[in-house]
Design a protein around this motif. Structure first.
Motif, PDB file in Angstrom:
ATOM      1  N   VAL A 138       0.836  -1.136  -0.103  1.00  0.00           N
ATOM      2  CA  VAL A 138      -0.166  -0.183  -0.020  1.00  0.00           C
ATOM      3  C   VAL A 138       0.956   1.265   0.063  1.00  0.00           C
ATOM      4  N   PRO A 139       0.566   2.033  -0.813  1.00  0.00           N
ATOM      5  CA  PRO A 139       1.656   3.360  -0.917  1.00  0.00           C
ATOM      6  C   PRO A 139       1.438   4.177   0.082  1.00  0.00           C
ATOM      7  N   ASP A 140       2.342   5.237   0.513  1.00  0.00           N
ATOM      8  CA  ASP A 140       2.549   5.972   1.630  1.00  0.00           C
ATOM      9  C   ASP A 140       1.100   6.791   1.703  1.00  0.00           C
ATOM     10  N   GLU A 141       0.664   7.505   0.472  1.00  0.00           N
ATOM     11  CA  GLU A 141      -0.494   8.330   0.580  1.00  0.00           C
ATOM     12  C   GLU A 141      -1.599   7.715   0.952  1.00  0.00           C
ATOM     13  N   VAL A 147      -4.933   9.359   9.782  1.00  0.00           N
ATOM     14  CA  VAL A 147      -5.506   8.427  10.304  1.00  0.00           C
ATOM     15  C   VAL A 147      -5.691   7.253   9.244  1.00  0.00           C
ATOM     16  N   LEU A 148      -5.611   7.314   7.926  1.00  0.00           N
ATOM     17  CA  LEU A 148      -5.780   6.217   7.013  1.00  0.00           C
ATOM     18  C   LEU A 148      -4.813   5.035   7.428  1.00  0.00           C
ATOM     19  N   GLY A 149      -3.515   5.545   8.269  1.00  0.00           N
ATOM     20  CA  GLY A 149      -2.569   4.494   8.522  1.00  0.00           C
ATOM     21  C   GLY A 149      -2.994   3.565   9.905  1.00  0.00           C
ATOM     22  N   LEU A 150      -4.116   3.832  10.214  1.00  0.00           N
ATOM     23  CA  LEU A 150      -4.678   2.797  11.204  1.00  0.00           C
ATOM     24  C   LEU A 150      -5.297   1.378  10.424  1.00  0.00           C
ATOM     25  N   ALA A 175     -13.235  -3.303   9.744  1.00  0.00           N
ATOM     26  CA  ALA A 175     -13.220  -3.945   8.467  1.00  0.00           C
ATOM     27  C   ALA A 175     -13.640  -3.001   7.317  1.00  0.00           C
ATOM     28  N   ALA A 176     -14.652  -2.151   7.562  1.00  0.00           N
ATOM     29  CA  ALA A 176     -15.182  -1.477   6.749  1.00  0.00           C
ATOM     30  C   ALA A 176     -14.408  -0.124   6.673  1.00  0.00           C
ATOM     31  N   PHE A 177     -13.947   0.359   7.783  1.00  0.00           N
ATOM     32  CA  PHE A 177     -13.047   1.545   7.824  1.00  0.00           C
ATOM     33  C   PHE A 177     -11.641   1.224   6.712  1.00  0.00           C
ATOM     34  N   THR A 178     -11.197  -0.085   7.183  1.00  0.00           N
ATOM     35  CA  THR A 178      -9.992  -0.367   6.112  1.00  0.00           C
ATOM     36  C   THR A 178     -10.308  -0.401   4.683  1.00  0.00           C
ATOM     37  N   VAL A 179     -11.514  -0.961   4.214  1.00  0.00           N
ATOM     38  CA  VAL A 179     -11.781  -1.004   2.816  1.00  0.00           C
ATOM     39  C   VAL A 179     -11.894   0.425   2.317  1.00  0.00           C
ATOM     40  N   ALA A 180     -12.619   1.379   3.215  1.00  0.00           N
ATOM     41  CA  ALA A 180     -12.576   2.877   2.771  1.00  0.00           C
ATOM     42  C   ALA A 180     -11.284   3.528   2.601  1.00  0.00           C
TER      43      ALA A 180
END
Length: 307
Positions: free
Chosen positions: A44-47, A52-55, A95-100
């Protein structure tokens, strides 16, 4: 499942939870990581892992992306079957947060799933049932928890209404929609999931200008109708809300057939159910019950619950 009851955490809420979990589960199970992520390096690229996306699990998991994907799918199963929603709801939300957050979703339902799941998690804090399908006979003896859940569900209703409002208003500002040609152009797009037979039939049908204009403007009108019904239809307007629910589900079923957006249709069915359901205020009914003579409860033919 009554279409309106004194309990704001009735079994209908579990239907919504299960549909949301089903949408995330299907997305994770059907799509291998190479398709879901679309990153040639498999990393997964850094962006996609900033702030928060890093969680998201694809950023923090020590496992490879396909193993992580299957673990996330497994996290959806308990809520999908209705087990201990107060605990398993947050698992599905993650799980939904990760997908989004960490994938290249293009159909828009992933972020709505995160928002609605988060609100239902807040509502589930006062839901102590082992199984979400187990009926709760009355909410009249839980006024404080009903107020809390009522506020949460009202916020969910506004979220869904905004989705339809924005969809309609954005279309009005687009010249392809305002001139009535958008639906004709959509069926020419081979990037979506319509079968060749369905695509050919739709192209033949929408080749008639009157049909293309009616389909294009009818989509906008339906989205505005759903928005207004969600916001203004009160509890007694059950037939109107049921009509809107059926229209909305058929609309998203058509989108699933034409564009192949199946999981989006599942999520929007859940969104419509949570937005168009109304629970009656239990407090006036409780007062009326105390002053009225006692009688044996009637049983609903549709669901077998006391009413």
């Amino acid at each position: 499942m009554a279409w309106g009851s004194t309990d704001r955490l009735g079994r209908w809420v579990q239907v919504v939870r299960s549909l949301l979990a089903l949408g995330t589960f299907l997305t994770l199970v059907v799509n291998p990581a190479a398709i879901l992520l679309h990153f040639p390096t498999g990393v997964v690229p850094d962006e996609y892992c900033g702030g928060v996306l890093g969680l998201g699990a694809f950023c923090v998991s020590p496992f490879d992306t396909d193993t992580t994907r299957l673990l996330l799918a497994a996290m959806c199963v308990p809520l999908l079957i209705g087990f201990l929603p107060a605990v398993t709801g947050p698992l599905h939300w993650y799980a939904a947060f990760t997908v989004a957050s960490n994938t290249l979703g293009v159909e828009g339902g992933d972020q709505l799933t995160v928002n609605l799941s988060a609100l239902l998690c807040l509502a589930s804090f006062v839901d102590g049932r082992l199984w979400g399908w187990r009926p709760r006979r009355s909410g009249a003896d839980r006024p404080l928890s009903n107020i809390w859940v009522g506020v949460i569900l009202f916020a969910a209703r506004l979220q869904v209404a905004y989705v339809y409002f924005e969809a309609a208003i954005v279309k009005l500002s687009n010249p392809l929609w305002s001139d009535g040609t958008a639906m004709w152009l959509w069926v020419q797009n081979g990037g979506f999931g319509a079968t060749p037979a369905v695509s050919a039939a739709l192209q033949s049908l929408l080749a008639h200008p009157a049909v293309a204009v009616a389909a294009t403007w009818g989509t906008i009108a339906l989205e505005l109708f759903l928005c207004l019904t969600i916001v203004f239809a009160s509890a007694p307007r059950r037939r109107l809300r049921l009509f809107a629910l059926v229209c909305g589900i058929l609309f998203h079923l058509a989108i699933a057939v034409v564009m192949g957006l199946v999981t989006f249709g599942v999520v929007m069915a859940a969104a419509l159910l949570v937005a168009l359901h109304r629970a009656d205020d239990p407090l006036p009914r409780r007062a009326a019950t105390e002053s009225a003579p006692q009688r044996e409860p009637e049983t609903s033919i549709l669901n077998g619950e006391p009413r």
